[in-house]
Structure formats: structure tokens, C-alpha cells
Enzyme design. Structure first.
Site, mmCIF file in Angstrom:
data_model
loop_
_atom_site.group_PDB
_atom_site.id
_atom_site.type_symbol
_atom_site.label_atom_id
_atom_site.label_comp_id
_atom_site.label_asym_id
_atom_site.label_seq_id
_atom_site.Cartn_x
_atom_site.Cartn_y
_atom_site.Cartn_z
ATOM 1 N N HIS A 44 -1.745 -12.085 -9.427
ATOM 2 C CA HIS A 44 -2.581 -10.772 -8.416
ATOM 3 C C HIS A 44 -3.543 -10.234 -9.622
ATOM 4 O O HIS A 44 -3.205 -9.799 -10.859
ATOM 5 C CB HIS A 44 -1.448 -10.004 -8.238
ATOM 6 C CG HIS A 44 -1.882 -9.095 -7.108
ATOM 7 N ND1 HIS A 44 -2.547 -7.874 -7.448
ATOM 8 C CD2 HIS A 44 -1.690 -9.062 -5.835
ATOM 9 C CE1 HIS A 44 -3.020 -6.968 -6.420
ATOM 10 N NE2 HIS A 44 -2.238 -7.600 -5.297
ATOM 11 N N CYS A 80 -6.648 -10.820 -3.884
ATOM 12 C CA CYS A 80 -6.419 -9.485 -3.315
ATOM 13 C C CYS A 80 -7.632 -8.852 -2.957
ATOM 14 O O CYS A 80 -8.142 -8.480 -3.813
ATOM 15 C CB CYS A 80 -5.538 -8.601 -4.055
ATOM 16 S SG CYS A 80 -5.154 -7.142 -3.478
ATOM 17 N N HIS A 122 -3.968 -11.445 0.037
ATOM 18 C CA HIS A 122 -3.738 -10.140 0.266
ATOM 19 C C HIS A 122 -5.002 -9.641 1.151
ATOM 20 O O HIS A 122 -5.859 -9.219 0.430
ATOM 21 C CB HIS A 122 -3.324 -9.144 -0.673
ATOM 22 C CG HIS A 122 -1.980 -9.743 -1.575
ATOM 23 N ND1 HIS A 122 -1.495 -8.780 -2.373
ATOM 24 C CD2 HIS A 122 -1.164 -10.306 -0.859
ATOM 25 C CE1 HIS A 122 -0.220 -9.184 -2.805
ATOM 26 N NE2 HIS A 122 -0.051 -10.387 -1.999
ATOM 27 N N ASP A 129 -2.350 -6.701 3.759
ATOM 28 C CA ASP A 129 -1.973 -5.827 2.804
ATOM 29 C C ASP A 129 -1.447 -4.307 3.390
ATOM 30 O O ASP A 129 -1.942 -4.322 4.360
ATOM 31 C CB ASP A 129 -2.779 -6.184 1.540
ATOM 32 C CG ASP A 129 -2.080 -5.662 0.329
ATOM 33 O OD1 ASP A 129 -0.981 -5.265 0.296
ATOM 34 O OD2 ASP A 129 -2.687 -5.643 -0.730
ATOM 35 N N HIS A 130 -1.479 -3.458 2.415
ATOM 36 C CA HIS A 130 -1.321 -1.948 2.683
ATOM 37 C C HIS A 130 -1.905 -1.813 4.149
ATOM 38 O O HIS A 130 -2.843 -1.861 4.413
ATOM 39 C CB HIS A 130 -1.946 -1.252 1.827
ATOM 40 C CG HIS A 130 -1.443 -1.457 0.396
ATOM 41 N ND1 HIS A 130 -1.908 -0.928 -0.596
ATOM 42 C CD2 HIS A 130 -0.443 -2.436 -0.147
ATOM 43 C CE1 HIS A 130 -1.231 -1.357 -1.812
ATOM 44 N NE2 HIS A 130 -0.284 -2.259 -1.566
ATOM 45 N N TYR A 144 3.483 0.115 3.365
ATOM 46 C CA TYR A 144 4.216 -1.001 3.990
ATOM 47 C C TYR A 144 5.166 -0.522 4.939
ATOM 48 O O TYR A 144 6.159 -1.169 5.236
ATOM 49 C CB TYR A 144 5.156 -1.474 2.601
ATOM 50 C CG TYR A 144 4.455 -2.142 1.709
ATOM 51 C CD1 TYR A 144 4.136 -3.824 1.982
ATOM 52 C CD2 TYR A 144 3.991 -1.836 0.511
ATOM 53 C CE1 TYR A 144 3.487 -4.396 1.148
ATOM 54 C CE2 TYR A 144 3.176 -2.332 -0.265
ATOM 55 C CZ TYR A 144 2.917 -3.693 -0.141
ATOM 56 O OH TYR A 144 2.116 -4.228 -0.847
#
Ligand code: DNO
Length: 354
Positions: A203, A241, A270, A314-315, A328
């Protein structure tokens, strides 16, 4: 047909988001999780891995991605004790592979994983999200004992003294030292991953620049090129990401998606949108127009270059009154998943027609 596998991060039994919630998201394939009750560096009990697998499969989903197997600080610092921790890491690769895991996400960031200055910044529509403002980071000096300042997301298992000591050890290291320690680690773990046919997916550093003068190296195209050459094997790959790379205008995320996917090195993605500001960034909804990234072009770059790995929203922001683990929650990540499905279907059908 090029099939990406849609996935979703789940924090296990303590997660307010349940497997039943996740399985109702259209197109959901894989759960991304980890064994959370073992300290970094230790071997994961086979029973814990099997229990996770059983629970996930019992909910009709697959357990094919681990995020993360943490890399012990002694490995990153290159201490003599690293060999035992690397041996443990290899054993964890073998154990999760035996349970059917195909991809392992990890990072090589000194001490701090992702760093933000606020986890509940209110956006104009009333939703909240994670933000990073450089001037606030600059006020926090982890080496000053009288500083009570701390940033959200920091590992609470460190005491302030331990944190200072570890940070000081890294501050004495150069980027080249960290590269050497990464190479040493990869040279031992990649052959094991290859023999188990598991893809390792590093990552990027989040954010992708140095904080507090600590070395950070997984930050840009030049360094990703260098990383992939350290051990030139397809099992040595990346988690692309978009938010970690895209918070710096210097990174062309679409180009990187094209390049590394065509090289067969993107095993996990991500997808997150961020709004890049002059002095930091804000996490935003996934839709392209909400942030600085062109999510369509990134997905198209993946599709056109034959991506068939795992991808997860992702987030997410906190919306509709949801509370829980910052980034999350269920709702906004589910909206993100649906958006990714829509982009993929449109790109795929468009390609078939032309
Ligand atoms: C943040 C995550 C990271 C990621 C690790 C991978 O939300 O993307 O914490 O899991 O850096 O090791």
C-alpha cells in the site's frame, strides 16, 4: 470478460457493519479482513484464520484478501531481531494461503500508518469526512515530551515515550536505509508468496510524503518503479490506492493505473476520491465531480489494461446519521461500491460495442 472482484473491508466481530449488511451490496464477492487480536510480528493462530474463513463463507462471501499483515517495526528499522519477525511473516503468508487467501495488502510506513488531522470534518452537505491540513500536522512534534498534541489514527498501543523513541530511531535513518530494509524483507517473503501463489500488494504511503522528517518511500511513480524492480516477480505487486497517491498533484493516478496494470502488478485497488487543497486534502464522496480524481478514467485504465484483481471502495464519509469507525461505515462505502459497479458495467458494455 474482464472481471474485477468487488470487495469490502470488514473489521471482524467488533465491526458494527455486519457480514449480512455487506452481502446485500450488489455484486459483492470478497471480504477484506485480518486477524486483529495478535500483536504485530506474531504468528496468526490457524484456528483464528479458519474461524474467519468459516464465518465469511457462511455468509455467502469469499475470504481472498488480507489487509493487513502488519510489518513489525524492527523489520523496517533493520534491527538484528528482524529475522525472526520475517520468519513469522512468511509463516503467516503460508497460513493464510492455505485458507484460500490470494492477495495480501501491507505497508512499509515508519510508525504511523495513514495520518489525518481530523476524522469528522463537516462538509457542506452535512456529511463528515477525514481531512489533512498540513499546518495542523506541523504543530505536532512527536519528539517533544511536553507536547500533548496527538493526531487521530495514531497507534494507541505506544506510550508517548515509546513513540518518541521509535520516531527518533527513524529520524536517524535515510531513505536509502529504508530501501535496503525493504529489499531485505522482500527478498525473503516474495519467494514464499510465489510458492503459495499469493500476490503481495504494498500500500502506498498515506499521505504520499514525509511527515515529521521520517523516511517515506512508497510515494510516487519513480519510487514504485524502483520498488517493483527490487524483486522482479509478479507476486511483488501493489495496492493502487487512489486517495494515497492522488492527494499529491504530482502523481498522475490514471497513468499509474494504466502502467502498473499492464505490467500485471496491480493486485488490489482502493478507490477513494480526494479534493486536493493548497495545504492538504479532504476525503470526498466517490463520484468524480466531488473531488479531484477522475474515477471513470481510473476504472477505464484498469479495464483497458486487463485488470482482474480485487477492488474495494475506500474510506466513506459518515452520512445519514451513521456513527462508527471513521472512514469505514456502511452507507457511503456501499454507495461507493454501487458507483464502481456502474462505472465498470458501462465501461465493459461500451468496450464490447465498439
Ligand atoms: C486506511 C488503510 C490503511 C491500509 C494499510 C495497509 O484506511 O487503507 O490503513 O490498510 O496501510 O497496510
Amino acid at each position: 470478460m474482464r472481471n474485477m472482484k468487488l470487495s469490502f473491508r470488514w473489521y471482524g466481530a467488533d465491526d458494527r457493519v455486519t457480514l449480512e449488511n455487506i452481502r446485500q451490496i450488489p455484486g459483492m464477492h470478497t471480504i477484506v479482513t485480518a486477524v486483529y487480536d495478535v500483536p504485530p510480528g506474531e504468528v496468526w493462530p490457524k484456528e483464528s484464520i479458519e474461524a474467519l474463513k468459516k464465518e465469511i463463507e457462511g455468509a455467502g462471501l469469499h475470504f481472498e484478501v488480507v489487509e493487513s499483515i502488519p510489518v513489525h517495526e524492527d523489520i523496517k528499522l533493520g534491527k538484528p531481531t528482524r529475522d525472526q519477525y520475517i520468519a513469522n511473516y512468511c509463516e503467516n503468508i503460508r497460513r493464510v494461503a492455505a485458507a484460500g487467501v490470494k492477495c495480501i495488502c501491507y505497508n512499509f510506513m515508519p510508525v504511523f500508518d495513514w495520518t489525518r488531522t481530523q476524522l469528522d470534518h463537516v462538509l457542506p452537505d452535512g456529511s463528515t469526512s477525514l481531512v489533512y491540513y498540513q499546518e495542523q500536522v506541523d504543530q505536532v512534534n512527536p519528539l517533544e515530551s511536553d507536547s500533548d498534541l496527538t493526531l487521530p489514527g495514531w497507534d494507541a498501543s505506544y506510550s508517548r515515550e515509546e513513540l518518541k523513541e521509535t520516531v527518533a530511531q527513524y529520524q536517524a535513518m535515510t531513505d536509502e536505509d529504508l530501501w535496503n530494509n525493504l529489499r531485505y524483507f522482500l527478498e525473503q517473503i516474495i519467494p514464499v508468496a510465489a510458492s503459495c501463489d499469493v500476490n503481495m500488494a504494498i500500500h502506498e504511503d498515506d499521505p504520499c510524503w514525509s511527515i515529521f522528517g521520517l523516511p517515506r518511500i512508497i510515494t510516487c511513480e519513480e519510487n514504485l518503479d524502483r520498488f517493483l524492480k527490487l524483486v522482479d516477480d509478479s507476486h511483488n505487486g501493489i495496492t493502487l490506492c487512489t486517495g494515497s497517491l492522488g492527494c499529491s498533484c504530482r502523481n498522475d493516478v490514471v497513468h499509474m493505473a494504466e502502467k502498473y496494470t499492464s505490467q500485471g502488478r496491480v493486485h488490489f485497488v482502493h478507490m477513494r476520491n480526494v479534493k486536493v487543497l493548497e495545504n492538504g486534502f479532504e476525503e470526498r464522496a466517490h463520484l468524480s465531480q466531488c473531488g479531484s480524481l477522475d474515477m471513470y478514467e481510473i476504472m477505464k485504465a484498469l479495464y483497458d489494461n486487463g485488470f482482474c484483481g480485487y477492488i474495494r471502495p475506500d474510506h466513506g464519509r459518515m452520512i445519514w446519521g451513521e456513527t462508527g469507525r471513521p472512514g469505514y461505515g456502511l452507507y457511503d462505502r456501499a454507495l461507493g461500491a454501487t458507483y464502481l459497479n456502474g462505472l465498470w458495467e458501462a465501461i465493459e458494455k461500451g468496450a464490447q460495442k465498439s
